[in-house]
Scaffold this active site. Sequence first.
Site, PDB file in Angstrom:
ATOM      1  N   GLU A 185       0.841  -1.198   0.000  1.00 54.38           N
ATOM      2  CA  GLU A 185       0.000   0.000   0.000  1.00 54.38           C
ATOM      3  C   GLU A 185       0.869   1.238   0.000  1.00 54.38           C
ATOM      4  OE1 GLU A 185      -2.686  -0.101   3.308  1.00 54.38           O
ATOM      5  OE2 GLU A 185      -3.777  -1.830   2.523  1.00 54.38           O
ATOM      6  N   LYS A 222       2.288   4.482   1.428  1.00 50.50           N
ATOM      7  CA  LYS A 222       2.416   4.959   2.810  1.00 50.50           C
ATOM      8  C   LYS A 222       2.258   6.482   2.770  1.00 50.50           C
ATOM      9  CE  LYS A 222       5.245   4.364   6.936  1.00 50.50           C
ATOM     10  NZ  LYS A 222       5.047   5.656   7.556  1.00 50.50           N
ATOM     11  N   ARG A 228      -2.082  10.178  11.225  1.00 50.15           N
ATOM     12  CA  ARG A 228      -2.940   8.994  11.373  1.00 50.15           C
ATOM     13  C   ARG A 228      -4.273   9.430  11.976  1.00 50.15           C
ATOM     14  NH1 ARG A 228      -1.108   3.421  12.463  1.00 50.15           N
ATOM     15  NH2 ARG A 228      -2.945   2.114  12.257  1.00 50.15           N
ATOM     16  N   ARG A 283      -3.114   9.250  16.333  1.00 50.49           N
ATOM     17  CA  ARG A 283      -2.428   7.996  16.648  1.00 50.49           C
ATOM     18  C   ARG A 283      -2.204   7.870  18.161  1.00 50.49           C
ATOM     19  NH1 ARG A 283       3.209   6.017  14.177  1.00 50.49           N
ATOM     20  NH2 ARG A 283       4.214   5.508  16.111  1.00 50.49           N
ATOM     21  N   ARG A 319       3.098  -3.786  17.161  1.00 51.76           N
ATOM     22  CA  ARG A 319       4.033  -3.539  16.072  1.00 51.76           C
ATOM     23  C   ARG A 319       4.637  -4.892  15.722  1.00 51.76           C
ATOM     24  NH1 ARG A 319       6.515   0.902  14.394  1.00 51.76           N
ATOM     25  NH2 ARG A 319       6.244   2.158  16.250  1.00 51.76           N
ATOM     26  N   LYS A 371       6.852  -1.642   7.053  1.00 55.62           N
ATOM     27  CA  LYS A 371       6.997  -0.398   6.286  1.00 55.62           C
ATOM     28  C   LYS A 371       8.330  -0.379   5.562  1.00 55.62           C
ATOM     29  CE  LYS A 371       8.433   1.700  10.520  1.00 55.62           C
ATOM     30  NZ  LYS A 371       8.147   2.557  11.614  1.00 55.62           N
TER      31      LYS A 371
END
Length: 588
Positions: A248, A250, A255, A270, A418, A424
């Site tokens: 996707e 980024k 956020r 976030r 995470r 990422k």
Amino acid sequence: MKFLELAIVLDRIEQTTKRLEMVDIISEFLRKVDDEIRETVYLLQGKVAPDYEGIELGVAEKIAIKVLSTITGISEGKIEGELLKVGDLGKVGEELLKNKKQSSLFYEEMTISKVFRSFLKMAGESGSGSQTRKIQILQELLQNSEPIEARYIIRIVLGKMRIGVADMTIVDAIAIAFGRKEDEDEVERAYNIHPDLAEIAFTAYNGGIEALKSMKVKPGVPVRSMLAERLPSLKEILEKMGGSCAFEYKYDGLRIQAHKDGEKVILFSRRLENVTSQFPDIVREIRQNITAENAILDGEAVPFNLDTGEMLPFQEISRRRGRKFDLDATAERIPVVLFLFDILYYNNENMMNRPYAERRLKLLNNIRESMKLRIGKSKILSDENDAEKFFTEALEAGCEGIVAKNISEKSIYRAGAREFLWIKYKRDYQMEMEDTVDLVVVGAFGGQGRRSGGYGALLMAVYSKEDGLFRTICKLGSGFTDDQLNNLPRMLRPYLLKEKDRRVDSIIQPDYWFEPGKVLEVKGAEITISPTHTCCRNIIKEGAGLAIRFPRFTGRWREDKNPEEATSEEEIMEMYHSQKKKVLPDNP
Ligand code: AMP
């Protein structure tokens, strides 16, 4: 229970830096407090409500100094002097009260709930006279305080508790207080979908750890965001993902977790702060385009030039922060687009335990896209070169990289985690373009929104001395004043062509073509590899050229230059190589 007991516990916590010792002190105390458990947990964190409710006590240091001065008879100046020395008004207050005789006449016993209620009352005060009423409440509290109690009361009202208790320490303490150490994961699970530790402690106190299992995701209460791990190469990412995964864009913004609950729309950051008031435009968009009764969506809000369809540098969005007034006007000037990339809840159905593909489908099938509400770009790939190409496209579109997402059956939405379900991949440095360049207008795109009827952006080119061609390097839509924009069609009319000039080398098809004639001065953020522009194509990289990222018109028309005197392709190549590397701050 007496607030004094809590103050003593807070002091004990402050004396240690060892997490396990803190867990022991807290769990032991939680077992003792009985039905004041909610209040105790909030006060341990120095607050009166979870952060996402955005309730603040709103007492300024100056006010607290004034109150201390009134009850001790010591001048405000002297107290300020002490504060400069000690650096903590809580400690200063404690010392001042030690030297003052308590008048037993007015003494009123302070329980945890009484102190908590006073704080809540302060938080609820607003409008005219509210400062006076806050002062009265604080004065009453401090008059009845033991010195050590004063230390914490002052710190709590100032929002500076700072005793170093992390949320996870309280999570562990709740497990031990109402279950066993092994129950930490269960408490954490509840915390991830309902990050209100007081509520969690209260539930466990009433029904044990078992009761936490029935805590459910609820629109209006934020879920802790899922985060991404990092790997240094696309090859390793594909391997880790089992050979194939969804990639996707980024998006580089803020956020946003958007909650719709009936007519109510709440946006969380976030860090789970309520940021609804900063984005009235997104709230409207969600109300209009999401028909479900309730929903929780995850995405990134990105500053956007709606007229040109370009993403803008992330910094633009921070201009919205802290502005209480005029938000609608700001929204107009610095529009943002919310790119949605996940769905956690839809029409009373919790989607978090469904695999990626199912959630993605739900998003695609149920969210009506609009100008400011879009679904993030995603592609399932298994080839490293394809992934690399997708990455370059993402950069050119203004993104900071890509996020790979696991697509296996176990690819659930893991709140607060995470892990390698999301990985990422972004650039860790950015080049800095130091100089301006002079570019030639070779095309234009019809404008949208405020720019409809005119041009939204221009297609800009450099000149290749070697073969006499104009090669494209960017789309330019920023930096123009309204007047300049309105004037563009008139200025460029003499150059308008029915089709592309033979000297123009372009892959992009603009709405209008021009004979190379007009030269503009442009400043960009950096020169990057581009899959769509023809400048220096196939020289640095096969199948790619160079582009200017975030180009802006400086306001200067280079009437003194003819198109062949514009910045040359050769110069761009030199600039690309001599750009300074700027290491980007890590964003864990
Ligand atoms: P990190 O915060 O470094 O773990 O990277 C993940 C962040 O990238 C998220 O917190 C989002 O704010 C942002 N982001 C942008 N686009 C996406 C996407 N398509 N999927 C997940 N996160 C994204």
